[in-house]
Design an enzyme around this catalytic site. Structure first.
Site, PDB file in Angstrom:
ATOM      1  N   HIS A 174      -3.480  -4.837  -0.416  1.00  0.00           N
ATOM      2  CA  HIS A 174      -3.385  -5.568   1.617  1.00  0.00           C
ATOM      3  C   HIS A 174      -3.452  -6.868   1.203  1.00  0.00           C
ATOM      4  O   HIS A 174      -4.093  -7.752   0.784  1.00  0.00           O
ATOM      5  CB  HIS A 174      -4.642  -4.320   1.755  1.00  0.00           C
ATOM      6  CG  HIS A 174      -4.509  -3.484   3.058  1.00  0.00           C
ATOM      7  ND1 HIS A 174      -3.106  -3.245   3.125  1.00  0.00           N
ATOM      8  CD2 HIS A 174      -4.576  -3.018   1.930  1.00  0.00           C
ATOM      9  CE1 HIS A 174      -3.696  -1.716   3.592  1.00  0.00           C
ATOM     10  NE2 HIS A 174      -4.074  -1.500   2.216  1.00  0.00           N
ATOM     11  N   CYS A 190       0.907  -1.235   0.140  1.00  0.00           N
ATOM     12  CA  CYS A 190      -0.417   0.068   0.293  1.00  0.00           C
ATOM     13  C   CYS A 190       0.866   1.014   0.237  1.00  0.00           C
ATOM     14  O   CYS A 190       1.387   1.204  -1.050  1.00  0.00           O
ATOM     15  CB  CYS A 190      -0.671   0.135   1.060  1.00  0.00           C
ATOM     16  SG  CYS A 190      -2.592   1.449   1.325  1.00  0.00           S
ATOM     17  N   GLU A 222      -2.644  -8.909   3.346  1.00  0.00           N
ATOM     18  CA  GLU A 222      -2.955  -9.123   4.594  1.00  0.00           C
ATOM     19  C   GLU A 222      -5.051  -9.602   4.521  1.00  0.00           C
ATOM     20  O   GLU A 222      -5.141 -10.261   5.667  1.00  0.00           O
ATOM     21  CB  GLU A 222      -2.813  -8.689   5.471  1.00  0.00           C
ATOM     22  CG  GLU A 222      -2.952  -7.517   6.615  1.00  0.00           C
ATOM     23  CD  GLU A 222      -3.062  -6.614   4.541  1.00  0.00           C
ATOM     24  OE1 GLU A 222      -3.251  -5.122   5.037  1.00  0.00           O
ATOM     25  OE2 GLU A 222      -1.547  -6.748   3.843  1.00  0.00           O
TER      26      GLU A 222
END
Length: 217
Positions: free
Chosen positions: A195, A83, A197
């Site tokens: 992202h 990011c 995750e």
């Protein structure tokens, strides 16, 4: 033991990234730290980031993270930027009136819509920030795309996008009113706007690929 350092400069999505990495196996040791010696001693490094680029760059420089990342890449150590961590690698950003970034990858960071309206293919106005799931088209083969199908969906949250000068460094693209770079790569560096995750199975697969990447393409 697979030692992963998550760089802590006070501006990253540290807990969620660390938790995702730890979920990938008992042999994974995650160290969330801003200490240069511990970061450079790790097998691989994650460079996260959220928030305004001006604040991020101020902390990056104050804490010497710029030097740490540069040295890690010079050593050929695998680095994954996420990011705003990806945006910080560029020459500059339009955000906050223009901010100088690290200049490790040539190009700039631009705001969606360029001050005007951002429209979809039907002419409908798109909201900024861009928040949600987008399909990522892979550009060529890379170890971090292993076992991830082309056009897989990843989760994005951002108002600015990377506009690289070197198209050869683009490893993935997606579209939100316009086509933009979703992933960049150079040597032992891989950077993503999304992202991983927060991207469920495909995101965890990418993180697992990073755990087993030696930094060579």
């Amino acid at each position: 033991m697979n030692n992963v350092a998550v760089i802590d400069y006070g501006m990253g999505n540290l807990h969620s990234v660390a938790k995702a990495m730890e979920s990938l196996g008992k042999d994974v040791r995650v160290d969330v730290t801003g200490d240069a010696e511990r970061i450079l001693a790790a097998d691989r490094i994650i460079f996260p980031g959220v928030g305004a680029i001006r604040d991020c760059m101020a902390e990056i420089r104050r804490l010497g993270v710029d030097t740490i990342v540069t040295e890690a890449l010079a050593q050929g150590k695998p680095v994954l930027a996420i990011c705003v961590g990806m945006q910080a690698l560029m020459n500059s950003s339009e955000e906050n009136g223009r901010v100088d970034c690290l200049g490790l990858l040539p190009g700039s960071v631009k705001r969606f819509g360029g001050g005007g309206s951002l429209l979809d293919v039907d002419g409908q106005r798109l909201k900024v920030p861009h928040m949600g799931w987008n399909c990522v088209q892979q550009r060529g083969e890379h170890p971090l795309w292993h076992n991830i199908a082309d056009d897989s969906r990843f989760y994005f949250v951002h108002s600015y996008f990377v506009a690289p000068d070197n198209d050869d460094q683009v490893s993935g693209v997606t579209e939100y009113g316009q086509v933009f770079a979703a992933a960049l790569s150079k040597d032992s560096l891989f950077a993503v706007q999304f992202h991983p995750e927060k991207s469920q199975h495909c995101g965890l697969q990418l993180l697992n690929n990073f755990l087993h990447w030696d930094g060579r393409v």
